[in-house]
Scaffold this motif. Structure first.
Motif, mmCIF file in Angstrom:
data_model
loop_
_atom_site.group_PDB
_atom_site.id
_atom_site.type_symbol
_atom_site.label_atom_id
_atom_site.label_comp_id
_atom_site.label_asym_id
_atom_site.label_seq_id
_atom_site.Cartn_x
_atom_site.Cartn_y
_atom_site.Cartn_z
ATOM 1 N N TRP A 50 0.813 -1.190 0.000
ATOM 2 C CA TRP A 50 0.000 0.000 0.000
ATOM 3 C C TRP A 50 0.862 1.261 0.000
ATOM 4 O O TRP A 50 0.454 2.306 -0.478
ATOM 5 C CB TRP A 50 -0.922 -0.001 1.216
ATOM 6 C CG TRP A 50 -2.080 0.905 1.005
ATOM 7 C CD1 TRP A 50 -3.280 0.572 0.449
ATOM 8 C CD2 TRP A 50 -2.147 2.301 1.308
ATOM 9 N NE1 TRP A 50 -4.090 1.676 0.369
ATOM 10 C CE2 TRP A 50 -3.426 2.755 0.903
ATOM 11 C CE3 TRP A 50 -1.260 3.209 1.880
ATOM 12 C CZ2 TRP A 50 -3.842 4.073 1.053
ATOM 13 C CZ3 TRP A 50 -1.660 4.532 2.022
ATOM 14 C CH2 TRP A 50 -2.951 4.958 1.620
ATOM 15 N N SER A 51 2.065 1.119 0.537
ATOM 16 C CA SER A 51 2.957 2.286 0.582
ATOM 17 C C SER A 51 3.178 2.858 -0.805
ATOM 18 O O SER A 51 3.407 4.050 -0.972
ATOM 19 C CB SER A 51 4.307 1.889 1.175
ATOM 20 O OG SER A 51 5.076 1.217 0.211
ATOM 21 N N THR A 52 3.117 1.985 -1.801
ATOM 22 C CA THR A 52 3.355 2.467 -3.158
ATOM 23 C C THR A 52 2.207 3.335 -3.661
ATOM 24 O O THR A 52 2.296 3.934 -4.723
ATOM 25 C CB THR A 52 3.512 1.294 -4.131
ATOM 26 O OG1 THR A 52 2.353 0.475 -4.020
ATOM 27 C CG2 THR A 52 4.733 0.498 -3.818
ATOM 28 N N ILE A 53 1.141 3.382 -2.905
ATOM 29 C CA ILE A 53 0.009 4.192 -3.358
ATOM 30 C C ILE A 53 0.356 5.673 -3.373
ATOM 31 O O ILE A 53 -0.069 6.423 -4.241
ATOM 32 C CB ILE A 53 -1.235 3.915 -2.500
ATOM 33 C CG1 ILE A 53 -1.759 2.528 -2.859
ATOM 34 C CG2 ILE A 53 -2.311 4.963 -2.752
ATOM 35 C CD1 ILE A 53 -2.989 2.122 -2.132
ATOM 36 N N VAL A 54 1.135 6.092 -2.431
ATOM 37 C CA VAL A 54 1.538 7.494 -2.469
ATOM 38 C C VAL A 54 2.593 7.749 -3.531
ATOM 39 O O VAL A 54 2.907 8.886 -3.839
ATOM 40 C CB VAL A 54 2.089 8.006 -1.115
ATOM 41 C CG1 VAL A 54 0.976 8.120 -0.105
ATOM 42 C CG2 VAL A 54 3.207 7.116 -0.604
ATOM 43 N N ARG A 55 3.146 6.659 -4.009
ATOM 44 C CA ARG A 55 4.166 6.788 -5.025
ATOM 45 C C ARG A 55 3.516 7.185 -6.342
ATOM 46 O O ARG A 55 2.308 7.154 -6.481
ATOM 47 C CB ARG A 55 4.834 5.426 -5.199
ATOM 48 C CG ARG A 55 6.189 5.446 -5.816
ATOM 49 C CD ARG A 55 6.565 4.058 -6.167
ATOM 50 N NE ARG A 55 5.515 3.451 -6.980
ATOM 51 C CZ ARG A 55 5.421 2.175 -7.230
ATOM 52 N NH1 ARG A 55 6.258 1.352 -6.681
ATOM 53 N NH2 ARG A 55 4.474 1.709 -7.999
ATOM 54 N N GLY A 56 4.322 7.511 -7.309
ATOM 55 C CA GLY A 56 3.779 7.690 -8.649
ATOM 56 C C GLY A 56 3.703 9.125 -9.059
ATOM 57 O O GLY A 56 4.174 10.019 -8.370
ATOM 58 N N CYS A 57 3.081 9.297 -10.145
ATOM 59 C CA CYS A 57 3.035 10.613 -10.746
ATOM 60 C C CYS A 57 1.715 11.257 -10.431
ATOM 61 O O CYS A 57 0.670 10.753 -10.777
ATOM 62 C CB CYS A 57 3.169 10.459 -12.237
ATOM 63 S SG CYS A 57 2.634 11.890 -13.123
ATOM 64 N N PRO A 101 -3.997 6.009 -6.842
ATOM 65 C CA PRO A 101 -4.195 4.859 -5.934
ATOM 66 C C PRO A 101 -4.998 3.736 -6.568
ATOM 67 O O PRO A 101 -4.720 2.558 -6.300
ATOM 68 C CB PRO A 101 -4.936 5.480 -4.741
ATOM 69 C CG PRO A 101 -5.331 6.846 -5.146
ATOM 70 C CD PRO A 101 -4.464 7.263 -6.262
ATOM 71 N N ILE A 102 -5.981 4.053 -7.421
ATOM 72 C CA ILE A 102 -6.728 2.988 -8.100
ATOM 73 C C ILE A 102 -5.796 2.207 -9.015
ATOM 74 O O ILE A 102 -5.800 0.974 -9.034
ATOM 75 C CB ILE A 102 -7.910 3.590 -8.904
ATOM 76 C CG1 ILE A 102 -8.824 4.397 -7.971
ATOM 77 C CG2 ILE A 102 -8.686 2.488 -9.610
ATOM 78 C CD1 ILE A 102 -9.961 5.094 -8.699
#
Lengths: 467, 467, 467
Positions: free
Chosen positions: C67-74, C124-125
C-alpha cells in the motif's frame, strides 16, 4: 514615378556593412580552423590508456587537468573538441556548456565573429577557474552548477553589460511566435529528460544512482511550482511560455552541485521548490529591472543558470558541512575525496566490493563547506572580471558590431527561406474581380501586380470560362 | 456565370489518375506484407544463441552472412526487418540506411509503389555486394561508408537518371519554407549526436572508443569548415540552410570506413575539413551541373553520401596500407582480421585481457589497402548497373508514374490539413466595410463570399451594434 | 460610431470565468505541492539498497509493492515521482504513462484543476489494480498492456463519458493544421524508437533481448499495415495523418504483455498486423459511433491503447497456456515465476550462468492463462467503475468546468504568442495606393488603420519619394 520609394542608396549601405561582417567571419573562422589543425598535428595524440577506460574511473577523472587542458575544449559553437580520450571529450563538452550559457546572454546582439572571439577568450578563463576549483580547492561540483552555470551566466551577463546598446532592449524583433514557442519545448523536454544523466555523468560508485534520483525529484518538484508561479505572478493569471520553457528546468541547475550527496527525497524536493521560486520571480520582476541598468539578458540566463547556480553552490556548502560517516558510510571518502585521511590509505567497502581510497587532505566537513563558498566567490570574481574584459575587447572598432537594424535578425548572415508554402498561396486567386479557389496544381506561376495577383495557369489544365 | 472557372473535367481526370496510383499502393503493399508473413511463418526463427549476446562479439559479427541474409533487411521505408537476433536487427538497420540514402535521390519524383519495388530490388543487391566486400574481400568498413553510403548514393543517382523527366528540375514545388528548414535541423542534430555511436556500433574491443572519438573530432572539424564555406561560396556571403543541414554532417560519412583505425586527432580533423570542402562545393557547383545532364538529386545525396563516401574509402585504403604492429599493438589483428596469420592462432593481450585470435589470411597492409580500393570499384559498378536496371524497371507503364502536376506534392497520397489555425483566421473580420478585431471564441463559422468573409457569431456572445 | 461591435460586456464575463479557473489552479496546485513536501519530509527516504542495484534484479522488481506504493507515482502531468530507488522511479513512470493515456481521452475538455484531481484519484486505483494483478494474481505484463494501456484507456473513456457535454463533439477548434501534424510525428518517431526498450525494461535475464526483438518486429509489421489500411479505408484512398501518427505504433501496445515470451518472428509479425487492423478500423468506423453515444475520445485512445491492449491481454493468455519447458528451456521459471515449483527451490542454467530460482506457486500453463484473462476482466471492471466515479466527482459544481467557448483553446490558461513573424508582416506595405515591398529592417512600427496598414519607417533609412 510618384509613390515609388527611393530605397536603393540605403540598401546599398546596409548590404555593404553586412558584407564586411560576413567576410570577416570567413577569414576569422578560416584562420582559427587552420591554427587548430596545425596545433593538433603537432601536439595532440590519443591517450591510449584513457581510450579503453569508461567513465567512472576515479583515476581518469582526477588526472590531467593542467594547463595543457587550456587548449582543450570547445572553441566554437559547433566545433573544436580537442581531445585525447573519452573523459577529455566529456570535459570539453562541459566547457562547451559554459560557453553556450554565456551565449544566451548575448544572442542576437553580437556578430558571429564576436561570438567566436568571445569563446576563444572564455575557454582558457573557464578551464583555469575550473582547475583552481576542482584541483586546488578540491571543491565538489558534480553537475557543474558552480563552474559551468554560475561562471557562464555572470561571464555572459558582464559581456552583455559592457557591449550594451540602448537599441537592444525592447527591440521589435526580440519577440516570439506560436510555432517557435512550441518548437522550443522540444529543447525543454530533452534537457529535462537528460539532466539526471548530466548531473551524474562524473559521479562515482554508489553516488551515481543517487545523482539520478535527486535530479529527477528536484526537476519534478520544480516543474509543478514553476507552473503554479507562472500563473500566480502574471496579471491575468495565465501561464507564460517563457516560464514553462525555462523555469521548469531550473531545478536541474539548482541540484547540480549536490546531486551526488545525501539530500533525501524531501531535500531534493525543497531545492526544486526554491529553484522555481527564484527562477519565475527572476523572469517576472528582476530581468526588467536589470535591463534598465544595462544588464540585457536575451534568454534570461540569470534566471535559469545564474541564480539557481548560486542556490546550488550554497546548498553544496551546507550539504558538505553536515556530511558525516554515519550519513554516507564508507562512501564518504568517495564522494568527498578531500576528507580522506592525508597520510594513510584506507580500504572501504562499497556496494560493488572493497576499494582502496587514495590519500586525501583530511579535511573536516566544515572546512569543505567553506571551500565550497570560496569557490563560488572565486568563480563570481573571475566571471565578472573576465566578462568585463572580454566585453571591452569585443567593443574594439575592428569587430564592426551589429546596429539597430540588424539586431535579432537572420537577415545579415542567413539566406532566409519563404515563410509560407510557395504553392499554397495561389489557391485563392482573384479572377476578373471575383474570388476563385483553384487547386494548387493548376497554377504555374503567380506574380504580384499592384494589389492583385496575376496567375499563370498551367497548360495541362487550362482554365476555360463557362458561360 | 461569367468568370467562373470550368475545372470540373480536368479535376476528374487528375483525381482518376491519382486514384489508380493509390489503389495500386494498397494492392502492392498488401501482397508484399502477406508474402512476408508467410515466409516468416515458414522460414524464420529466433537465433537463440545470438539472442543473449550483445554487440561486440566477433563470432556473432562474422557468421551468418550468406544468401539467407538476402531476405533479411528492410523492405519498405517503415518496415520489414526480418531478423533472428540482435546483430541481425543491426545489420537490417544498416540495409535500411542504404535504401533511405537512395530514396533521397528520388524523393518527390517516384510514387510510393515505385519506391517499394525499388527497395525490394535494392535489398538483395545491397546484401550481395556487402557480402562480397565483408566476407570475400574481407574489407574494413566499420561505419558503412563504402557499402552503405557509396552504394546507396550511386544506386539512387542512377535510378534518378533513368527515371528522369525534364519537369522535375526547377519544379516550383521543389522549394522550402522557413518552418520546414528549422524543423529539419532536428534531424541534423540527431544525426550529429548519434553518428559517433553509429560508426562504432560494430567496432570491436579497444577500437570502439577510438571510433567514437575519431567521429566526434571529424564532425566538429567538418561543421566549422561547412559554415565557413557556406558563407564563402555564396554570392552574398550568407549561410545557406541546405549546407548547414547537410554538409556539417558529411564528416560522419567521410570518417566511416576508418573510424576504428589509428588516425590520430589531426587525421580525423583533416578528414572533416576535406569532407566539408567536397560537400559544400558539391552543393554549390556540382549539383546544378549534374542536373543538366539528367542526374537530378532531390536531397543532394551525392554531396552528403556519395563523395564523402569515396573520400572515406580512399582514406581507408591509405590507413590500411600504413597500418603496422607498432601502431596498433596487439589489437592489430582485431582491427584487421585478414592480417592475422593464416595458419596458426595467436593469443593477443588487449586492454580487457588476453584473447585468442582466429586464423586470418596473413595479408600485408598493402594488400589490405588494395582490397579496400577493389571494394570501392566493385561497389560503384554494382550500384551503377543495379540502379540503372532498377530505373528501367520503374519506367514500365505498369507503374503509372507521377507527372508534372503531382511531383513533390502531398496532394496525390495525403489528406492535407489546413495551413493555418482554423480559429485564428477569423480574428480580423470586415463588418460593414470596417475592419473589426473579434476574439476567436466569438466566431462560430466563417464563409468566404466573394472577396469578404461572412462571419457567423456564436450565440453566447452576440454582437450588438452600438450607436 | 456605427458598425462598432459592443463586445466589452461579454468579454468581461468571459474573462471573469476564466480568472476564477486560473486562481483555482494556483490554489489547488499549491496545496498539493505543500502536502507532498510535508509527506516526503516525514515519510520518504532513500532505499539505499535499491540505490545501487540496476534494473533487472528480480528481488528488486518483486518487493515493495504494498500500500505504501500508493503514495508513489506521478501526481501531475509534469511532476511528483515519489521515489525510493531506481526501480521505484521506473514504476512511478509507469503510473505516469497510465494517467497520460487517460488524459488523452479528455484533453481540451477538462480544466487543469480537474486533470490534477483526476490524477490524484487515479493513482491509488491504478496502483491497487496493478498490485492485485502483479502480486496477488502473479500475472505477466512486461510492457504494461493490461495494467497501463487497458486500465488507462477505459478509465479515461468513462471519465469522458460521464463529463460529456454535447458541445465537445465536432467542435470547430478540435481540428488540426499542417505544421502541427508534422510536429506530432516527432512524438510518433520517438515512441516507435523507444518502445522496444520500454517493453523490455523490466524483463529479466534471457528474455530481455527477446523483448526488444519481438517489439521491433511487431512495430515494423504494424507500420506497413497501418499505411495500407489508412489508404484503403478512406474514401479517396489517401493516407490520413491521424492513422499514421497513432496506428503505426499500436503494435507496441499489442505486443506489450507478451514481448518477453516465445512468439517467434511470425507471431510478433501477426500481432502487428492485427493491431494495425484494429486500430485503423477503430479510428475510421468505431470512434464516430462511440462519439454518438457520448464516449468522446479526443486522441482516439481506445484505438491506440484500449483495443490493442485487449489484443495483447488475450495474446498473453494464449502464450501462457502453450508455454512449456521445451519451448523456454530453463528460463521458463524466470519468465513465469508462478510456474516455479511451490515447495523446492530449483537451480537453472541460464546463458549468463546458474541461478537459483525462488519458490513459486507450481502453476500449470493453462492456469496461468486463466489468470491473465482474470486480470483483464478485473482491470476493465476497476477502470470502468473508477473512471465513472472520478467523472462524477469532476462534475461537482466546485470545478467550474469549461464551456463551449473555452473547449480545446489555449486562451483560458496561456499567454498566446503571435501566429506569424512580427517583422515579416510588414514587408509588403501599401503606400499611396500602390504596393511596395520594403525589407523588414526598414520598418519601425505597423498599425492597422481601417483596411490598410500604416507603416512607420525607421529613421536610419528614411523613405524618400522619387519623382
Amino acid at each position: 514615378m510618384p509613390g515609388r520609394l527611393n530605397v536603393a542608396k540605403a540598401d546599398h549601405k546596409f548590404a555593404a556593412s553586412n558584407q564586411s561582417r560576413r567576410i570577416q567571419f570567413i577569414v576569422v573562422a578560416g584562420v582559427l580552423q587552420l591554427a587548430f589543425l596545425i596545433i593538433f598535428g603537432i601536439f595532440v595524440r590519443y591517450d591510449s590508456a584513457a581510450d579503453a577506460k569508461y567513465i567512472g574511473d576515479p583515476d581518469v577523472v582526477a588526472k590531467k587537468r593542467g594547463w595543457s587542458t587550456i587548449v582543450r575544449g570547445c572553441f566554437h559553437l559547433h566545433d573544436g573538441k580537442i581531445t585525447f580520450g573519452v573523459m577529455d571529450l566529456l570535459y570539453s563538452d562541459f566547457s562547451c556548456v559554459g560557453i553556450l550559457i554565456s551565449y544566451g546572454c548575448v544572442l542576437g546582439k553580437l556578430t558571429p565573429v564576436q561570438m567566436m572571439i568571445m569563446a576563444m577568450i572564455q575557454v582558457p578563463i573557464f578551464v583555469g577557474n575550473e582547475y583552481l576549483g576542482l584541483e586546488i580547492f578540491m571543491v565538489k561540483d558534480v553537475g557543474g552548477s558552480i563552474f559551468l552555470h554560475i561562471f557562464g551566466a555572470y561571464f555572459g551577463l558582464f559581456v552583455s553589460l559592457v557591449t550594451f546598446d540602448r537599441n537592444v532592449a525592447g527591440h521589435r524583433s526580440d519577440s516570439t511566435i506560436y510555432h517557435s514557442e512550441i518548437f522550443s519545448m522540444i529543447g525543454t523536454l530533452f534537457l529535462w529528460m537528460f539532466w539526471p544523466s548530466f548531473n551524474s555523468a562524473v559521479a562515482l560508485q554508489d553516488s551515481r544512482l543517487r545523482g539520478v534520483i535527486n535530479t529527477y525529484i528536484t526537476l519534478s518538484s520544480c516543474t509543478v511550482v514553476a507552473f503554479l508561479l507562472s500563473a500566480a505572478l502574471t496579471e491575468d493569471r495565465k501561464f507564460l511560455m517563457m516560464h514553462i520553457q525555462n523555469s521548469t528546468i531550473a531545478g536541474g541547475v539548482a541540484v547540480g552541485s549536490v546531486a551526488d550527496m545525501q539530500l533525501q527525497p524531501w531535500g531534493a524536493m525543497l531545492i526544486g521548490v526554491v529553484a522555481a521560486i527564484v527562477s519565475v520571480t527572476g523572469y517576472r520582476f528582476l530581468t526588467p529591472k536589470l535591463e534598465k541598468i544595462r544588464f540585457h539578458d536575451t534568454c534570461g540566463v540569470n534566471n535559469l543558470h545564474g541564480m539557481p547556480g548560486l542556490i546550488s553552490g550554497i546548498a553544496s556548502a551546507i550539504a558538505c558541512a553536515v556530511a558525516s560517516r554515519e550519513m554516507y558510510g564508507d562512501s564518504l571518502f568517495v564522494v568527498f575525496p578531500a576528507m580522506a585521511p592525508a597520510n594513510t590509505t584506507v580500504t572501504v567497502s562499497l556496494l560493488n566490493g572493497d576499494h582502496e581510497i587514495k590519500t586525501g587532505l583530511g579535511r573536516t566537513p566544515g572546512t569543505q563547506g567553506l571551500y565550497q563558498l570560496a569557490a563560488i566567490g572565486c568563480t563570481l570574481a573571475v566571471a565578472i572580471v573576465g566578462g568585463t574584459l572580454t566585453g571591452l575587447i569585443l567593443r574594439l572598432p575592428f569587430f564592426d558590431s551589429y546596429d539597430r537594424v540588424t539586431y535579432y535578425s537572420d537577415e545579415p548572415h542567413w539566406h532566409r527561406p519563404e515563410d509560407g508554402f510557395p504553392d499554397r498561396f495561389t489557391q485563392l486567386i482573384y479572377h476578373k474581380g471575383e474570388t476563385q479557389v483553384v487547386p494548387e496544381h493548376r497554377v504555374d506561376d503567380v506574380t504580384l501586380r499592384g494589389a492583385t495577383y496575376e496567375v499563370k495557369v498551367n497548360q495541362a489544365y487550362e482554365l476555360q470560362e463557362a458561360n
